[in-house]
Design a protein around this motif. Sequence first.
Motif, PDB file in Angstrom:
ATOM      1  N   GLN A  68       0.834  -1.212   0.000  1.00 33.13           N
ATOM      2  CA  GLN A  68       0.000   0.000   0.000  1.00 33.13           C
ATOM      3  C   GLN A  68       0.863   1.254   0.000  1.00 33.13           C
ATOM      4  O   GLN A  68       0.533   2.252  -0.634  1.00 33.13           O
ATOM      5  N   LYS A  69       1.961   1.174   0.720  1.00 34.48           N
ATOM      6  CA  LYS A  69       2.871   2.318   0.786  1.00 34.48           C
ATOM      7  C   LYS A  69       3.517   2.542  -0.587  1.00 34.48           C
ATOM      8  O   LYS A  69       3.641   3.669  -1.057  1.00 34.48           O
ATOM      9  N   THR A  70       3.907   1.442  -1.242  1.00 33.58           N
ATOM     10  CA  THR A  70       4.480   1.548  -2.584  1.00 33.58           C
ATOM     11  C   THR A  70       3.467   2.171  -3.535  1.00 33.58           C
ATOM     12  O   THR A  70       3.790   3.077  -4.305  1.00 33.58           O
ATOM     13  N   LEU A  71       2.213   1.679  -3.457  1.00 30.44           N
ATOM     14  CA  LEU A  71       1.184   2.233  -4.342  1.00 30.44           C
ATOM     15  C   LEU A  71       0.977   3.724  -4.092  1.00 30.44           C
ATOM     16  O   LEU A  71       0.807   4.497  -5.039  1.00 30.44           O
ATOM     17  N   ALA A  72       0.987   4.124  -2.831  1.00 29.62           N
ATOM     18  CA  ALA A  72       0.783   5.553  -2.519  1.00 29.62           C
ATOM     19  C   ALA A  72       1.909   6.387  -3.129  1.00 29.62           C
ATOM     20  O   ALA A  72       1.667   7.456  -3.695  1.00 29.62           O
ATOM     21  N   LEU A  73       3.126   5.878  -3.039  1.00 27.35           N
ATOM     22  CA  LEU A  73       4.243   6.635  -3.594  1.00 27.35           C
ATOM     23  C   LEU A  73       4.182   6.680  -5.125  1.00 27.35           C
ATOM     24  O   LEU A  73       4.357   7.734  -5.741  1.00 27.35           O
ATOM     25  N   LEU A  74       3.886   5.526  -5.739  1.00 29.33           N
ATOM     26  CA  LEU A  74       3.778   5.490  -7.202  1.00 29.33           C
ATOM     27  C   LEU A  74       2.653   6.412  -7.668  1.00 29.33           C
ATOM     28  O   LEU A  74       2.765   7.079  -8.699  1.00 29.33           O
ATOM     29  N   HIS A  75       1.563   6.449  -6.900  1.00 26.80           N
ATOM     30  CA  HIS A  75       0.427   7.304  -7.253  1.00 26.80           C
ATOM     31  C   HIS A  75       0.835   8.774  -7.222  1.00 26.80           C
ATOM     32  O   HIS A  75       0.496   9.537  -8.130  1.00 26.80           O
ATOM     33  N   SER A  76       1.589   9.169  -6.209  1.00 23.45           N
ATOM     34  CA  SER A  76       1.967  10.582  -6.141  1.00 23.45           C
ATOM     35  C   SER A  76       2.958  10.932  -7.257  1.00 23.45           C
ATOM     36  O   SER A  76       2.889  12.024  -7.825  1.00 23.45           O
ATOM     37  N   VAL A  77       3.840   9.997  -7.616  1.00 21.69           N
ATOM     38  CA  VAL A  77       4.767  10.286  -8.730  1.00 21.69           C
ATOM     39  C   VAL A  77       3.983  10.320 -10.051  1.00 21.69           C
ATOM     40  O   VAL A  77       4.219  11.191 -10.894  1.00 21.69           O
ATOM     41  N   ALA A  78       3.011   9.405 -10.211  1.00 21.41           N
ATOM     42  CA  ALA A  78       2.200   9.406 -11.439  1.00 21.41           C
ATOM     43  C   ALA A  78       1.458  10.742 -11.591  1.00 21.41           C
ATOM     44  O   ALA A  78       1.341  11.281 -12.694  1.00 21.41           O
ATOM     45  N   HIS A  79       0.984  11.274 -10.472  1.00 25.53           N
ATOM     46  CA  HIS A  79       0.276  12.561 -10.521  1.00 25.53           C
ATOM     47  C   HIS A  79       1.223  13.681 -10.982  1.00 25.53           C
ATOM     48  O   HIS A  79       0.844  14.538 -11.782  1.00 25.53           O
ATOM     49  N   ILE A  80       2.441  13.642 -10.491  1.00 27.18           N
ATOM     50  CA  ILE A  80       3.446  14.628 -10.925  1.00 27.18           C
ATOM     51  C   ILE A  80       3.714  14.462 -12.425  1.00 27.18           C
ATOM     52  O   ILE A  80       3.794  15.448 -13.168  1.00 27.18           O
ATOM     53  N   GLU A  81       3.819  13.227 -12.894  1.00 27.95           N
ATOM     54  CA  GLU A  81       4.108  12.979 -14.308  1.00 27.95           C
ATOM     55  C   GLU A  81       2.943  13.421 -15.200  1.00 27.95           C
ATOM     56  O   GLU A  81       3.160  13.933 -16.296  1.00 27.95           O
ATOM     57  N   LEU A  82       1.707  13.224 -14.736  1.00 30.21           N
ATOM     58  CA  LEU A  82       0.555  13.679 -15.530  1.00 30.21           C
ATOM     59  C   LEU A  82       0.603  15.205 -15.673  1.00 30.21           C
ATOM     60  O   LEU A  82       0.386  15.747 -16.766  1.00 30.21           O
TER      61      LEU A  82
END
Length: 269
Positions: A68-82
């Motif tokens: 879950q922690k990995t997903l949260a981090l990937l989600h925040s980086v994906a948001h930056i990339e979008l």
Amino acid sequence: MFAGAVSVLESTAPADKLKRTEEIVRLWHAGEMARGKAVRPPARPARPARPILLPPREMPRRRATGGQKTLALLHSVAHIELNAIDLAWDLIARFGTSLPDAALDEWIVVAAEEALHFDLLSVRMAELGGAYGDLPAHDGLWQAAIATSGNLLARLAVVPLVLEARGLDVTPGMIETFDRHGDCATVAVLERIYRDEIGHVATGMRWFQWACEQANQPAEPTWCSLVERYFSGGLKPPFNFQARDAAAFPRSFYTSLAGQADLSRGKEL
Ligand SMILES: [Fe+2]
Ligand SMILES: [Fe+2]
């Protein structure tokens, strides 16, 4: 091409932004797309209904562990990339008429790489059972674009040379953490992003210097005064000198603004 840039900004679904980006990049590089007339990009890019966007101070603290922690981090980086996809197209749409083709060639590559980063992160999130939109995201990322919407020098000073350069400072620490946990797939995605982002900072520096020459202004003091005026967050050491040097971003630009705190990160990739 400028109209194509606006069409990406006006696409709501991330999948459409990726598809439009790919089409424009292909046509532009094949010489089948003209620059076109000046356009008026939207003040803010279109966004999907999910993720819910929250002001930075209302973002939930990450208490999750493991996957879950990995997903949260990937989600925040994906948001930056979008946001980065839209930032590249916004620069092209807003300032492209004053840039030569050589600059457009480079910023289109930036847009294509940001789209690839979002895609790689989405694939990794799917492998872990998640997707972009599952978690709330930070609403503050477009602020820098709005603050610099009327000034190309300010846009270049802040977006690639403060925000993307900051990414170079923090990404090695993230890579080290995933590496320690043996998450090779996430490490591979972040390493790809890290490599490409050195190029984005280099592109920012090259065209910032070009724009300063056009305006007959000295680059270093101009950058310092634009950052002080348009970026309220302050520069945060430690800096990743190795990556910033690789992007040909002179240390004297940012070390003088950051004061004399502990300037370099101890371990570098
Ligand atoms: Fe990126
Ligand atoms: Fe980038």
